[in-house]
Design a protein around this motif. Sequence first.
Motif, mmCIF file in Angstrom:
data_model
loop_
_atom_site.group_PDB
_atom_site.id
_atom_site.type_symbol
_atom_site.label_atom_id
_atom_site.label_comp_id
_atom_site.label_asym_id
_atom_site.label_seq_id
_atom_site.Cartn_x
_atom_site.Cartn_y
_atom_site.Cartn_z
ATOM 1 N N ARG A 402 1.055 -1.182 0.028
ATOM 2 C CA ARG A 402 0.210 -0.216 -0.328
ATOM 3 C C ARG A 402 1.111 1.348 0.164
ATOM 4 N N CYS A 403 2.270 1.061 0.449
ATOM 5 C CA CYS A 403 3.144 2.362 0.307
ATOM 6 C C CYS A 403 4.182 2.552 -0.502
ATOM 7 N N LEU A 404 4.004 1.802 -1.529
ATOM 8 C CA LEU A 404 4.746 1.415 -3.036
ATOM 9 C C LEU A 404 4.001 2.842 -4.036
ATOM 10 N N ASN A 405 3.785 4.615 -3.963
ATOM 11 C CA ASN A 405 3.328 4.917 -4.385
ATOM 12 C C ASN A 405 4.368 6.294 -4.850
ATOM 13 N N LEU A 406 5.459 5.863 -5.920
ATOM 14 C CA LEU A 406 6.214 7.176 -6.342
ATOM 15 C C LEU A 406 7.368 7.169 -5.138
ATOM 16 N N TYR A 407 7.138 8.275 -4.046
ATOM 17 C CA TYR A 407 7.788 8.778 -3.476
ATOM 18 C C TYR A 407 7.382 8.937 -2.439
ATOM 19 N N GLY A 408 8.095 10.130 -1.175
ATOM 20 C CA GLY A 408 7.587 10.272 -0.355
ATOM 21 C C GLY A 408 8.241 11.243 -0.018
ATOM 22 N N LEU A 409 8.162 12.473 1.282
ATOM 23 C CA LEU A 409 8.216 13.982 1.669
ATOM 24 C C LEU A 409 8.985 13.280 2.469
ATOM 25 N N VAL A 410 10.462 13.506 2.908
ATOM 26 C CA VAL A 410 11.241 13.588 4.227
ATOM 27 C C VAL A 410 11.066 14.916 5.225
ATOM 28 N N ILE A 411 10.634 14.844 6.387
ATOM 29 C CA ILE A 411 10.248 15.697 7.184
ATOM 30 C C ILE A 411 11.535 15.632 8.312
ATOM 31 N N ASP A 412 12.064 16.709 7.779
ATOM 32 C CA ASP A 412 13.844 16.856 8.573
ATOM 33 C C ASP A 412 13.857 18.225 8.739
ATOM 34 N N ASN A 413 13.706 18.730 9.943
ATOM 35 C CA ASN A 413 13.196 20.249 10.127
ATOM 36 C C ASN A 413 15.631 20.652 10.187
ATOM 37 N N SER A 414 15.751 19.712 10.299
ATOM 38 C CA SER A 414 18.027 20.694 9.603
ATOM 39 C C SER A 414 18.202 20.729 8.265
ATOM 40 N N ASN A 415 17.171 20.703 7.280
ATOM 41 C CA ASN A 415 17.778 20.906 5.838
ATOM 42 C C ASN A 415 16.382 22.155 5.658
ATOM 43 N N ASP A 416 17.489 22.476 4.878
ATOM 44 C CA ASP A 416 16.011 23.620 4.481
ATOM 45 C C ASP A 416 15.645 23.262 3.174
ATOM 46 N N ALA A 417 16.355 22.574 1.725
ATOM 47 C CA ALA A 417 15.318 21.711 1.410
ATOM 48 C C ALA A 417 14.549 21.440 1.655
ATOM 49 N N VAL A 418 13.423 21.081 0.116
ATOM 50 C CA VAL A 418 12.597 20.329 0.336
ATOM 51 C C VAL A 418 13.145 18.913 0.247
ATOM 52 N N GLU A 419 13.769 17.316 0.597
ATOM 53 C CA GLU A 419 14.039 15.924 0.545
ATOM 54 C C GLU A 419 12.527 15.150 0.244
ATOM 55 N N TRP A 420 13.235 14.145 -1.311
ATOM 56 C CA TRP A 420 11.774 13.422 -1.372
ATOM 57 C C TRP A 420 12.647 11.678 -1.289
ATOM 58 N N VAL A 421 11.903 11.355 -1.470
ATOM 59 C CA VAL A 421 12.672 9.214 -1.039
ATOM 60 C C VAL A 421 11.845 8.642 -2.159
ATOM 61 N N GLU A 422 12.780 7.366 -3.018
ATOM 62 C CA GLU A 422 11.376 6.887 -3.672
ATOM 63 C C GLU A 422 11.332 5.636 -2.837
ATOM 64 N N LEU A 423 9.596 5.868 -3.025
ATOM 65 C CA LEU A 423 9.356 4.387 -2.076
ATOM 66 C C LEU A 423 9.745 3.102 -2.456
ATOM 67 N N ASN A 424 10.352 2.489 -3.333
ATOM 68 C CA ASN A 424 10.789 0.984 -3.985
ATOM 69 C C ASN A 424 12.398 1.088 -3.838
#
Length: 638
Positions: A402-424
Motif C-alpha cells: 500500500r505504501c509503494l506510491n512513487l515517493y514520500g516527503l522527508v520531514i527534516d527540520n535540519s535541512n532547508d531544502a525539500v527532500e524526497w525519497v523513492e518508496l521502493n
Amino acid sequence: MITHYIYLINFNEIQNMSRIIIIVICLAICITSSGQINKVKFGKVSLSDLEMNVYEKDSSANAVILFDIGKFSGRDIKFTRHLRVKILKKSGLSWGNWSFNTPSKSTFKVVVNNLENAEIITEKVTSENVYEEDVIDNFSIYKVFAPNVKVGSVIDIKYSHFGLPFEWRFQYNIPVKYNELEIEESDFLTYNKEFVGFEPIQALEDNLWIAEDMPAFKKEPFLSNYSNYVSKFQFQLVSLGTAGYSYQEVSTTWEKVRQRLLENDHFGEVLNRSTFLNDYVREIRALNLSVDDQIQAAFDTIQKHLKWNGQNKILAEFGLKSKFKTTHSANSAEINLLLIALLNKLNIKTLPVVLSTRENGYLRKNYASIDRLNYVIGYIEDKELLLDGTSLFLKPGILPQRCLNLYGLVIDNSNDAVEWVELNPGYKDMSRQLTVVNIKPDGTADGVLSISHDQYDYLEWIEERKLYDNNNSIYLNEISEKNQLVINNYEIVKDVKSKLTSTERFEIDLSDELIDTGDELIVSPILIHEYSNNPFKTESRKYPVDIFYPKSISSIIRVNFPETYKIGALPKSSKFSLSGGGAIFTYLTNSSEKRIDFKIGLEIKKSVFTADEYLALKRFFAEVSKKINQPIELVKND
C-alpha cells in the motif's frame, strides 16, 4: 467513496475571521444561485426517477448519480453540495453509504425516497445515521448510512461547510447524468486548482463547469487507485482574508507543510516526547548490540506492543502510553511515529517520511497539499532504510504494497531544502521453481514442484495463506482448481521471515495431464506459471500499467522419460524482450536420450508502463504465454 485527507488549519479561527471581514465590508447577503442548482429542490423527486430501472446510457450500471451540484459562495465563503443517487440493482446498494471529508464542521440533510404502491414515500435520515469521526485539528470525516435503501431508491444528500472542498469529482465508477460546479470569485479567498483525468468537462464560464452523461470509470487490470485517473479538480487553499483586515496564509509549499507537521501535537510532539519508551531504550542498550541489531530490536519492540488496527493515518491520537502498555491497538501513524522516536532515543537518526498510499492517490511534487498525505513511515538516511512496523511479516527496509506510491516527503527540520525519497528501494517480486517430471513406461506420470518465494513474492504468499487461515486443505484446493492439478502431498520446506523467503514442495499426479494420441505422448512441462495466460486482453488502454514492483520468475524443469519413448517435437530455445529493455524472456532447452531440460526466465524490470507502451506489452506477454504453453511431443518407439 472519497479517500482520507487531513487539513491542519484551525477553521474555527478562520470562520470567526470571515465573519469579521463580512461585517466590516458589509457583504452579508443571502446566497443566490445560478445554473442548474435552482432547478432542483432537495427531497423533491420525480416519479420518472423513481420508476427508472435501467439507465439508458449504461444498461450495466448498478446505480447512477442523477446529479451532483456544488457551489462555493464567494461572499460568505461557504460551499454547498446537493447529490442525488438512484439505486438500480442489488449490487448497487452500497451507494446508499457515503463518506465525505470536509475541511470544517458540516451540516447535513439526507432523505431516502421509495415508491410503494404507486405512492412516493420520503424518509428523513436522522442524525443517528450521520456519523462524524476522527476530528483532529478541525478536520472532519462524515459517514452517511442511509436506511431502508433498496433497489429503486433515490437518495438525496445535501451538506454545506466553510471553505473550499479538497476536490471535486466529475466522474465516479458509476455513471453521472449531470454534474455542475460553480466557484464564485472572492476577495477573501485565493486558491490553486488542478484538473486531472481523461474525460473532458465543459467550462461554461471562468467559474462554472459542467459534465453531462459522464461515463463510469472502467477499472482495468494492473491499475493504481482509480482516483488518480477520474476527471476531477483538486483544490489548494492559498490564503484567507484581505490586506488591512484579518488575514491568514495557508500552506502553499512543502517546506510549510513540513513545518506544520513538526509543530503539531499529534506528530512532532510524539517524536519529541514519548518518555514511556525510555525503559525499552535502556533494555536494548544493555544488550550491546550492533547498530543493525538495535534497529531490529526496536522494530521488534514496537511490533510486540502495538498491533495495527487497519487505519492509515498521518497523525497519532492522544493516549499513546495507554495504547502501548494496555490496549495494544494503534493506527499506522502511532506505530511508526513511536518506532521513529524509539530509534532516535537510541541515537540512530531516523526521520519521518509522509506519503500518500496507493489507495489515496498520487502526490504531486509541484502541488503542495497537506490534505493529500495519509501515512507516515520511518527513514534511516545513513543506511537508506525505510521502516514500517504495521505488519509482523515486514522487516526493516521493505514496505507494504500500500505504501509503494512513487515517493514520500522527508520531514527534516535540519535541512532547508525539500527532500524526497523513492518508496521502493530495490526490492522485487521474486520466485524460483524447480520441477522434475517423471514419465513412466505405462504412460502415467508424476512430478515434484518446489517453489521458492522471496521478497515481495514472499509477502504475497503470506497474505494468500492468511486469506485461507493457513489451512493447507483450502489453500491446496484453490491451487488445484486454478491450475487443474492433482496434488498428492504438500509441505512447507522453509519459512524464514527475517530473510523474507520460503519454499513449498508439491507432489503431483500428472497422469491426467498427459495426452496419449496412440503414437505420441504430449506433455506440458510447465505446471504453474503466473503468466501462462496473457493478463492483457483489451485492444487498447487509457491508463498506465502498474504492476507494483519489478518481477523475476525463474524456472528449471527436468522431464525424465523411459526408453519406450523418444523425442518427437521439442520447443525451440528463444529470447525476446520489450523495446527499451523493460521486460526480457528467455527459454532454453537441452535434451539427451532420456531427458529434457528447460531453463526459463522472465524479468520485468519496470513497475510502471505507460499507456503508449501497452500494445507492445500485450504482444510481449502473448508470446510469453504461447511459449509457456508449448508442449513436448514424445514418440513411442516401435
